[in-house]
Design a protein around this motif. Structure first.
Motif, PDB file in Angstrom:
ATOM      1  N   GLY A  95       0.805  -1.172   0.000  1.00 55.92           N
ATOM      2  CA  GLY A  95       0.000   0.000   0.000  1.00 55.92           C
ATOM      3  C   GLY A  95       0.864   1.258   0.000  1.00 55.92           C
ATOM      4  N   ASN A  96       0.267   2.327   0.474  1.00 58.85           N
ATOM      5  CA  ASN A  96       0.958   3.609   0.493  1.00 58.85           C
ATOM      6  C   ASN A  96       2.164   3.626   1.427  1.00 58.85           C
ATOM      7  OD1 ASN A  96      -0.673   4.689  -1.414  1.00 58.85           O
ATOM      8  ND2 ASN A  96      -1.899   5.914  -0.004  1.00 58.85           N
ATOM      9  N   HIS A  97       2.194   2.764   2.465  1.00 60.68           N
ATOM     10  CA  HIS A  97       3.334   2.778   3.377  1.00 60.68           C
ATOM     11  C   HIS A  97       4.635   2.465   2.647  1.00 60.68           C
ATOM     12  CE1 HIS A  97       2.533  -1.531   3.269  1.00 60.68           C
ATOM     13  NE2 HIS A  97       3.729  -1.710   3.757  1.00 60.68           N
ATOM     14  N   ARG A  98       4.570   1.587   1.662  1.00 61.33           N
ATOM     15  CA  ARG A  98       5.765   1.242   0.872  1.00 61.33           C
ATOM     16  C   ARG A  98       6.201   2.445   0.031  1.00 61.33           C
ATOM     17  NH1 ARG A  98      10.286  -0.581  -0.210  1.00 61.33           N
ATOM     18  NH2 ARG A  98      10.609  -2.021  -1.903  1.00 61.33           N
ATOM     19  N   ILE A  99       5.244   3.183  -0.508  1.00 61.25           N
ATOM     20  CA  ILE A  99       5.569   4.363  -1.306  1.00 61.25           C
ATOM     21  C   ILE A  99       6.141   5.455  -0.417  1.00 61.25           C
ATOM     22  CG2 ILE A  99       4.593   6.174  -2.775  1.00 61.25           C
ATOM     23  CD1 ILE A  99       2.663   4.017  -3.845  1.00 61.25           C
ATOM     24  N   VAL A 100       5.585   5.624   0.771  1.00 66.57           N
ATOM     25  CA  VAL A 100       6.130   6.619   1.703  1.00 66.57           C
ATOM     26  C   VAL A 100       7.560   6.253   2.070  1.00 66.57           C
ATOM     27  CG1 VAL A 100       5.913   7.567   4.038  1.00 66.57           C
ATOM     28  CG2 VAL A 100       3.890   7.374   2.575  1.00 66.57           C
ATOM     29  N   ARG A 101       7.827   4.966   2.290  1.00 64.49           N
ATOM     30  CA  ARG A 101       9.208   4.538   2.578  1.00 64.49           C
ATOM     31  C   ARG A 101      10.112   4.827   1.385  1.00 64.49           C
ATOM     32  NH1 ARG A 101       9.402  -1.198   4.003  1.00 64.49           N
ATOM     33  NH2 ARG A 101      10.753  -1.649   2.271  1.00 64.49           N
ATOM     34  N   TYR A 102       9.601   4.606   0.172  1.00 61.02           N
ATOM     35  CA  TYR A 102      10.362   4.933  -1.034  1.00 61.02           C
ATOM     36  C   TYR A 102      10.713   6.423  -1.040  1.00 61.02           C
ATOM     37  CZ  TYR A 102      11.143   5.989  -5.993  1.00 61.02           C
ATOM     38  OH  TYR A 102      11.659   6.445  -7.174  1.00 61.02           O
ATOM     39  N   ILE A 103       9.745   7.254  -0.718  1.00 63.73           N
ATOM     40  CA  ILE A 103       9.975   8.703  -0.698  1.00 63.73           C
ATOM     41  C   ILE A 103      11.087   9.040   0.289  1.00 63.73           C
ATOM     42  CG2 ILE A 103       8.958  10.934  -0.046  1.00 63.73           C
ATOM     43  CD1 ILE A 103       6.252   9.724  -1.060  1.00 63.73           C
TER      44      ILE A 103
ATOM     45  N   ALA B 206      10.475  20.315   3.964  1.00 64.95           N
ATOM     46  CA  ALA B 206       9.174  20.828   3.525  1.00 64.95           C
ATOM     47  C   ALA B 206       8.679  20.051   2.312  1.00 64.95           C
ATOM     48  CB  ALA B 206       9.276  22.317   3.203  1.00 64.95           C
ATOM     49  N   ILE B 207       9.566  19.783   1.360  1.00 71.02           N
ATOM     50  CA  ILE B 207       9.191  19.021   0.163  1.00 71.02           C
ATOM     51  C   ILE B 207       8.779  17.607   0.561  1.00 71.02           C
ATOM     52  CG2 ILE B 207      10.018  18.020  -1.994  1.00 71.02           C
ATOM     53  CD1 ILE B 207      11.888  20.471  -2.217  1.00 71.02           C
ATOM     54  N   ARG B 208       9.589  16.949   1.378  1.00 69.56           N
ATOM     55  CA  ARG B 208       9.305  15.571   1.790  1.00 69.56           C
ATOM     56  C   ARG B 208       7.962  15.488   2.504  1.00 69.56           C
ATOM     57  NH1 ARG B 208      13.601  14.279   4.880  1.00 69.56           N
ATOM     58  NH2 ARG B 208      12.587  15.218   6.668  1.00 69.56           N
ATOM     59  N   ASP B 209       7.725  16.388   3.465  1.00 70.80           N
ATOM     60  CA  ASP B 209       6.474  16.355   4.219  1.00 70.80           C
ATOM     61  C   ASP B 209       5.269  16.591   3.317  1.00 70.80           C
ATOM     62  OD1 ASP B 209       8.062  15.917   6.425  1.00 70.80           O
ATOM     63  OD2 ASP B 209       7.866  17.958   7.215  1.00 70.80           O
ATOM     64  N   SER B 210       5.384  17.551   2.417  1.00 72.40           N
ATOM     65  CA  SER B 210       4.288  17.867   1.511  1.00 72.40           C
ATOM     66  C   SER B 210       4.021  16.705   0.556  1.00 72.40           C
ATOM     67  CB  SER B 210       4.609  19.145   0.734  1.00 72.40           C
ATOM     68  OG  SER B 210       3.536  19.484  -0.104  1.00 72.40           O
ATOM     69  N   PHE B 211       5.083  16.147  -0.014  1.00 74.36           N
ATOM     70  CA  PHE B 211       4.949  15.040  -0.950  1.00 74.36           C
ATOM     71  C   PHE B 211       4.353  13.821  -0.243  1.00 74.36           C
ATOM     72  CE2 PHE B 211       6.338  11.812  -3.990  1.00 74.36           C
ATOM     73  CZ  PHE B 211       6.118  12.458  -5.190  1.00 74.36           C
ATOM     74  N   ARG B 212       4.858  13.505   0.939  1.00 73.58           N
ATOM     75  CA  ARG B 212       4.356  12.355   1.700  1.00 73.58           C
ATOM     76  C   ARG B 212       2.873  12.523   1.998  1.00 73.58           C
ATOM     77  NH1 ARG B 212       7.000  12.178   6.906  1.00 73.58           N
ATOM     78  NH2 ARG B 212       8.791  11.236   5.901  1.00 73.58           N
TER      79      ARG B 212
ATOM     80  N   GLU C 256       6.747  20.270 -10.924  1.00 71.09           N
ATOM     81  CA  GLU C 256       6.181  19.261 -11.821  1.00 71.09           C
ATOM     82  C   GLU C 256       7.190  18.161 -12.108  1.00 71.09           C
ATOM     83  OE1 GLU C 256       3.992  18.819 -16.159  1.00 71.09           O
ATOM     84  OE2 GLU C 256       4.719  20.778 -15.530  1.00 71.09           O
ATOM     85  N   LYS C 257       8.435  18.527 -12.308  1.00 72.95           N
ATOM     86  CA  LYS C 257       9.487  17.544 -12.589  1.00 72.95           C
ATOM     87  C   LYS C 257       9.651  16.579 -11.419  1.00 72.95           C
ATOM     88  CE  LYS C 257      13.163  18.994 -14.681  1.00 72.95           C
ATOM     89  NZ  LYS C 257      14.441  19.649 -15.001  1.00 72.95           N
ATOM     90  N   ILE C 258       9.677  17.102 -10.203  1.00 74.37           N
ATOM     91  CA  ILE C 258       9.807  16.248  -9.024  1.00 74.37           C
ATOM     92  C   ILE C 258       8.590  15.341  -8.895  1.00 74.37           C
ATOM     93  CG2 ILE C 258       9.819  16.243  -6.485  1.00 74.37           C
ATOM     94  CD1 ILE C 258      11.549  18.814  -6.663  1.00 74.37           C
ATOM     95  N   ALA C 259       7.397  15.905  -9.019  1.00 72.58           N
ATOM     96  CA  ALA C 259       6.173  15.109  -8.880  1.00 72.58           C
ATOM     97  C   ALA C 259       6.119  14.000  -9.922  1.00 72.58           C
ATOM     98  CB  ALA C 259       4.943  16.009  -8.993  1.00 72.58           C
ATOM     99  N   ARG C 260       6.393  14.319 -11.172  1.00 74.97           N
ATOM    100  CA  ARG C 260       6.326  13.316 -12.240  1.00 74.97           C
ATOM    101  C   ARG C 260       7.395  12.237 -12.054  1.00 74.97           C
ATOM    102  NH1 ARG C 260       6.520  16.250 -16.728  1.00 74.97           N
ATOM    103  NH2 ARG C 260       4.281  16.208 -16.915  1.00 74.97           N
TER     104      ARG C 260
END
Length: 186
Positions: free
Chosen positions: A1-9, A27-33, A61-65
């Motif tokens: 689930g999302n926990h694996r993606i959060v760990r990836y982040i 700030a980027i990490r917290d917002s993205f997570r 956009e580059k980071i998000a994509r």
């Protein structure tokens, strides 16, 4: 689930960024997570990151994509492996009209694996623009160089016959479960 993606982040994505100060990075990490945990897609993640004062619209956009592609394909690879899908192929993103979209190397590996899918455990052998062949487990693989992953929108796809058989089994199991439940409700 999302926990694996959060760990990836936390472990992969933010380990790659070194040119930002720690306050901006946090700030980027917290917002993205937070966005990932809410199930936001690339456009929502981009809008979220654009609100941060340290990021331009293009960089957000580059980071998000880039990171969404990596996280999505990691999750897909793990799900296909867990489902005992034996082979995969590289699916290049469609043309966008932008320069180098998709990359020549990604179109070539797409064409090669469309004809001959590779085992799930194998890495794709991608001939980069520098002439070097690199082993890339999935599009967006954090072990790949940035010129192969930044703004990549490619995906992995299971070998069609294997996936069709798997999906038929999943559907049959679900239908059986629903039929059994419906008969029990009578």
């Amino acid at each position: 689930g999302n926990h694996r993606i959060v760990r990836y982040i936390d472990e992969v994505f933010f380990g790659k960024i070194s040119e930002m100060n720690s306050e901006t990075l946090s700030a980027i990490r917290d917002s993205f997570r937070e966005g990932v945990e809410k199930g936001e897609g690339i456009s929502e993640l981009t809008a979220r990151l654009k609100r941060l004062p340290a990021l331009s619209e293009l960089r957000a956009e580059k980071i998000a994509r880039t990171e969404s592609t990596g996280a999505f394909n990691l999750g897909t690879h793990e799900a296909l492996t867990a489902a005992n899908i034996s082979h995969k192929r590289w699916l290049a993103a469609p043309e966008t009209g932008r320069r180098d979209s998709p990359r020549r190397s990604h179109k070539e590996i797409d064409e090669a694996t469309a004809k001959t899918p590779i085992p799930m455990s194998d890495s794709f052998q991608v001939l980069g623009r520098d002439g070097a062949v690199r082993s890339i487990l999935y599009p967006g693989d954090p072990e790949a160089p940035a010129f192969e992953t930044v703004n990549c929108r490619c995906a992995i796809q299971p070998k069609a016959e294997k996936f069709a058989a798997y999906w038929a089994a999943v559907c049959e199991k679900e239908l059986t479960r629903e039929t059994t439940k419906a008969e029990g409700d009578k």
